[in-house]
Motif scaffolding. Structure first.
Motif, PDB file in Angstrom:
ATOM      1  N   LEU A 124       0.841  -1.207   0.000  1.00 24.80           N
ATOM      2  CA  LEU A 124       0.000   0.000   0.000  1.00 24.80           C
ATOM      3  C   LEU A 124       0.874   1.254   0.000  1.00 24.80           C
ATOM      4  N   GLN A 125       1.925   1.223   0.814  1.00 26.80           N
ATOM      5  CA  GLN A 125       2.820   2.372   0.892  1.00 26.80           C
ATOM      6  C   GLN A 125       3.547   2.566  -0.434  1.00 26.80           C
ATOM      7  N   GLN A 126       4.044   1.476  -1.011  1.00 26.61           N
ATOM      8  CA  GLN A 126       4.785   1.577  -2.270  1.00 26.61           C
ATOM      9  C   GLN A 126       3.895   2.092  -3.394  1.00 26.61           C
ATOM     10  N   VAL A 127       2.710   1.513  -3.531  1.00 27.39           N
ATOM     11  CA  VAL A 127       1.788   1.913  -4.594  1.00 27.39           C
ATOM     12  C   VAL A 127       1.377   3.373  -4.403  1.00 27.39           C
ATOM     13  N   SER A 128       1.080   3.749  -3.175  1.00 23.06           N
ATOM     14  CA  SER A 128       0.687   5.135  -2.886  1.00 23.06           C
ATOM     15  C   SER A 128       1.800   6.107  -3.218  1.00 23.06           C
ATOM     16  N   ARG A 129       3.013   5.752  -2.835  1.00 17.95           N
ATOM     17  CA  ARG A 129       4.171   6.622  -3.120  1.00 17.95           C
ATOM     18  C   ARG A 129       4.356   6.787  -4.629  1.00 17.95           C
ATOM     19  N   GLU A 130       4.240   5.689  -5.368  1.00 15.05           N
ATOM     20  CA  GLU A 130       4.395   5.759  -6.825  1.00 15.05           C
ATOM     21  C   GLU A 130       3.316   6.641  -7.444  1.00 15.05           C
ATOM     22  N   LEU A 131       2.080   6.499  -6.975  1.00 14.79           N
ATOM     23  CA  LEU A 131       0.984   7.301  -7.531  1.00 14.79           C
ATOM     24  C   LEU A 131       1.163   8.781  -7.220  1.00 14.79           C
ATOM     25  N   VAL A 132       1.525   9.097  -5.984  1.00 17.12           N
ATOM     26  CA  VAL A 132       1.714  10.505  -5.601  1.00 17.12           C
ATOM     27  C   VAL A 132       2.852  11.120  -6.407  1.00 17.12           C
ATOM     28  N   THR A 133       3.934  10.370  -6.591  1.00 19.68           N
ATOM     29  CA  THR A 133       5.079  10.871  -7.363  1.00 19.68           C
ATOM     30  C   THR A 133       4.702  11.080  -8.826  1.00 19.68           C
TER      31      THR A 133
END
Length: 176
Positions: free
Chosen positions: A86-95
């Protein structure tokens, strides 16, 4: 996106699809029918919902995206994600969103190239884990003959490939 250009919005939409297509938790939930027979439609809806979520909330924090994804996975796929993705996917989307909104088409395109390699590798892994070894085979299909033990070094090569892809995505995502 504050008055996003059509190109930036299209790139971000493609990025959302690439990130979700390479997210093992979501793809496994769809492949295993956790979302019911409408699982693939729910996954497509999630892509559209994320695009709207970012468009309507230009200053989203990673934690807000995590919460949104966790709620959708729980409500729509009866899945609690506890693997750190969840953290990885969220970070990628925000970036991706920040870069697309900022007009950094080159960085978004480079990230998309790295992300696009994740989906096919995941599809192949899911195919081998699925009954019958075919992602299109219905549940309950008898499995194919099991694969023999891996040749010496075969498992290590796969692990090195996967970690190399993650590092490449993170490297591309941190450029800019």
């Amino acid at each position: 996106m504050a008055a996003p250009g059509a190109e930036a919005r299209a790139l971000f939409a493609e990025g959302v699809r690439a990130v979700l297509g390479g997210w093992a938790a979501l793809q496994l939930a769809v492949a295993q029918g956790f979302g019911g027979p409408q699982g693939p439609e729910k996954a497509a809806w999630l892509s559209s919902a994320l695009l709207d979520f970012f468009t309507q909330n230009a200053d989203l924090e990673q934690e807000e995206v995590e919460d949104f994804l966790a709620e959708v996975m729980d409500n729509e796929f009866d899945t609690v994600v506890e693997d750190g993705s969840l953290q990885q996917v969220s970070r990628e989307l925000v970036t991706l969103f920040a870069r697309a909104r900022g007009g950094d088409v080159g960085a978004v395109g480079a990230a998309l190239g790295a992300l696009s390699r994740r989906g096919p590798a995941l599809a192949a892994a899911l195919a081998s884990a699925r009954p019958g070894g075919d992602p299109q085979s219905p549940p309950g299909t008898p499995p194919r003959a099991p694969r023999g033990p891996p040749e010496p070094g075969e498992e290590e090569e796969e692990e090195e490939e996967e970690s190399g892809e993650e590092e490449e995505v993170e490297e591309v995502m941190s450029l800019g």
